[in-house]
Write an enzyme that holds these catalytic residues in place. Structure first.
Site, PDB file in Angstrom:
ATOM      1  N   GLU A 161      -3.117   3.934  -4.338  1.00 16.04           N
ATOM      2  CA  GLU A 161      -3.161   2.902  -5.249  1.00 16.04           C
ATOM      3  C   GLU A 161      -2.148   2.578  -6.537  1.00 16.04           C
ATOM      4  O   GLU A 161      -2.015   1.266  -7.036  1.00 16.04           O
ATOM      5  CB  GLU A 161      -4.467   2.861  -5.379  1.00 16.04           C
ATOM      6  N   ASN A 162      -1.291   3.348  -7.077  1.00 17.24           N
ATOM      7  CA  ASN A 162      -1.174   3.636  -7.875  1.00 17.24           C
ATOM      8  C   ASN A 162       1.229   2.819  -7.896  1.00 17.24           C
ATOM      9  O   ASN A 162       1.214   2.900  -8.483  1.00 17.24           O
ATOM     10  CB  ASN A 162      -0.054   4.289  -8.931  1.00 17.24           C
TER      11      ASN A 162
END
Lengths: 224, 215
Positions: free
Chosen positions: B51-52
């Site tokens: 998700e980064n």
């Protein structure tokens, strides 16, 4: 001739006032603008509200800023990490206010702020503690929570290359919140590893156009 | 009591990996779910999302090749596969919330029989709330699989009728992989798909806080 390049990180902090809301880029240490944060600590403005994904690691960068006592409130998604002891101690001692925001909602609220939207409805956190007291709405049979934009006075971000118009590229997963924060603040200060001449950055590869950036500070020897 | 051996952490990860198909876009949560990556078939194109801002996450690098700008959601060093890409957090959570991620594998403290999950906050006085991307993943991924021990360290069931801990997301878990069994959450209730050898259904039921069914 417009030139957004500022000579030193200290100079770039000169506008930052007590009580300011400041977005600080990075996910853990990747993309965290460490040298700008050091300069912000030196600036010693008080009563700051900081928005960042985490609440600092070890004793550098964001953690050191919290330790300096300049921060009244932090808005973040994931404060508790194995090396976030500076934040943990401040929080447990009641010396810092915390607003926990789901990571995607944090991004969306800043995107709303930067793009002039009045609010957003997100399905995230519906029915949880983080939606308590918030307006909700059912749209097409699905439940949503009303969340308001985050807009800030300043953003401190780390990019890779920049030019004098403020165009930016990023490096790998250090991009994370940078482009979103740049758009959501009134005054964005970007630290870069290299300042290049206008035209060097391929327009197809510019991730943050200069319109969102107000100052560019070159941190020498920063290239990974 | 009959004679059975619970699945090890790696065996659970391997069991999850068996259910992941070619072409799927998959987010593996922090901690135990991350280990599923080690057991994915190398000959299939499976896309790991972090998700980064990473799609096409590869295995951990050699120590000499570590890059501070290339980490996963658990802040571990990673590599990028050929064809992988980087993007900002807005796009990353558009992938999650927008229903583009086929599967998310999460850890959990508790799962309720209706698919409610609790995995972000124990809510005790000294605990610091930290949610990260868990609530976005819970509501956004097309399917949510959970990896967890069948019972807590005290022996209390972690699969329950109603959550006791603060909820992460409502009715979102599709399947639970524990050290004892694989259980689907269906309209008809908790459906046991498989159990470790030697364990009886009654023994499994005794360790579960909600009614189980056999297909």
């Amino acid at each position: 001739m417009l030139n957004k390049v500022t000579e030193s990180a200290i100079d770039a902090m000169s506008h930052i006032n007590d009580g300011a809301t400041i977005l600080i880029g990075g996910f853990g240490l990747a993309g965290q603008p460490a040298e700008l944060i050091d300069a912000l600590i030196e600036r010693n403005a008080k009563d700051l509200t900081i928005v960042s994904n985490n609440a600092g690691n070890g004793e550098t960068g964001l953690a050191l800023l919290l330790k300096s006592g300049c921060v009244r409130k932090i808005i973040c998604s994931f404060p508790r990490q194995h090396d976030s002891y500076i934040f943990d101690d401040l929080y447990r001692a009641g010396k810092i206010e915390l607003e926990v925001v789901p990571q995607g909602t944090l991004a969306a609220r800043m995107q709303a702020g930067g793009s002039g939207l009045g609010a957003i409805y997100t399905p995230t956190a519906y029915g949880t503690l983080l939606a308590e007291g918030k307006e909700t709405r059912t749209i097409d049979g699905k439940n949503y929570v009303l969340e308001y934009p985050i807009k800030a006075d300043f953003a401190l971000i780390k990019a890779f290359q920049g030019d004098r118009w403020g165009n930016l590229t990023y490096r790998k997963a250090a991009r994370n919140f940078g482009p979103i924060m740049a758009a959501a603040s009134n005054h964005t200060i970007a630290q870069v590893s290299e300042v290049v001449e206008l035209g060097v950055l391929d327009p197809e590869h510019i991730i943050t156009p200069g319109i969102f950036v107000h100052e560019v500070v070159c941190i020498e020897g920063e290239a990974s | 009591m009959s004679d059975y051996t619970p699945r090890s952490v790696d065996e659970i990860a391997k069991r999850v990996a068996q259910d992941i198909e070619e072409g799927m876009y998959v987010n593996l949560g922090i901690g135990q779910p991350t280990r599923v990556a080690d057991f994915l078939p190398k000959d299939k194109d499976i896309f790991l999302h972090s998700e980064n801002g990473v799609l096409g996450m590869g295995p951990a690098p050699e120590e000499a090749d570590r890059d501070g700008d290339l980490i996963n959601a658990g802040k571990q060093y990673i590599t990028l596969l050929k064809g992988g890409s980087y993007f900002h957090h807005g796009d990353s959570f558009a992938m999650i919330r927008g229903g583009h991620i086929d599967l998310c594998v999460l850890g959990a403290f508790e799962v309720a029989e209706n698919g409610d999950i609790a995995n972000w906050f124990l809510g005790r006085p000294k605990d610091i709330p930290a949610v990260g991307g868990a609530m976005d993943l819970a509501v956004g991924a097309k399917k949510v699989y959970v990896i967890m021990d069948h019972v807590s360290k005290n022996g209390d069931p972690k699969i329950v009728e109603n959550l006791k801990l603060p909820i992460t997301g409502e009715k979102c878990v599709n399947r639970i992989y524990t050290d004892l069994a694989v259980i689907d959450i269906t309209e008809q209730g908790l459906m046991v798909r498989d159990m470790v050898d030697g364990l009886t259904f009654d023994e499994l039921q005794a360790k579960t806080g909600a009614a189980l069914q056999q297909p």
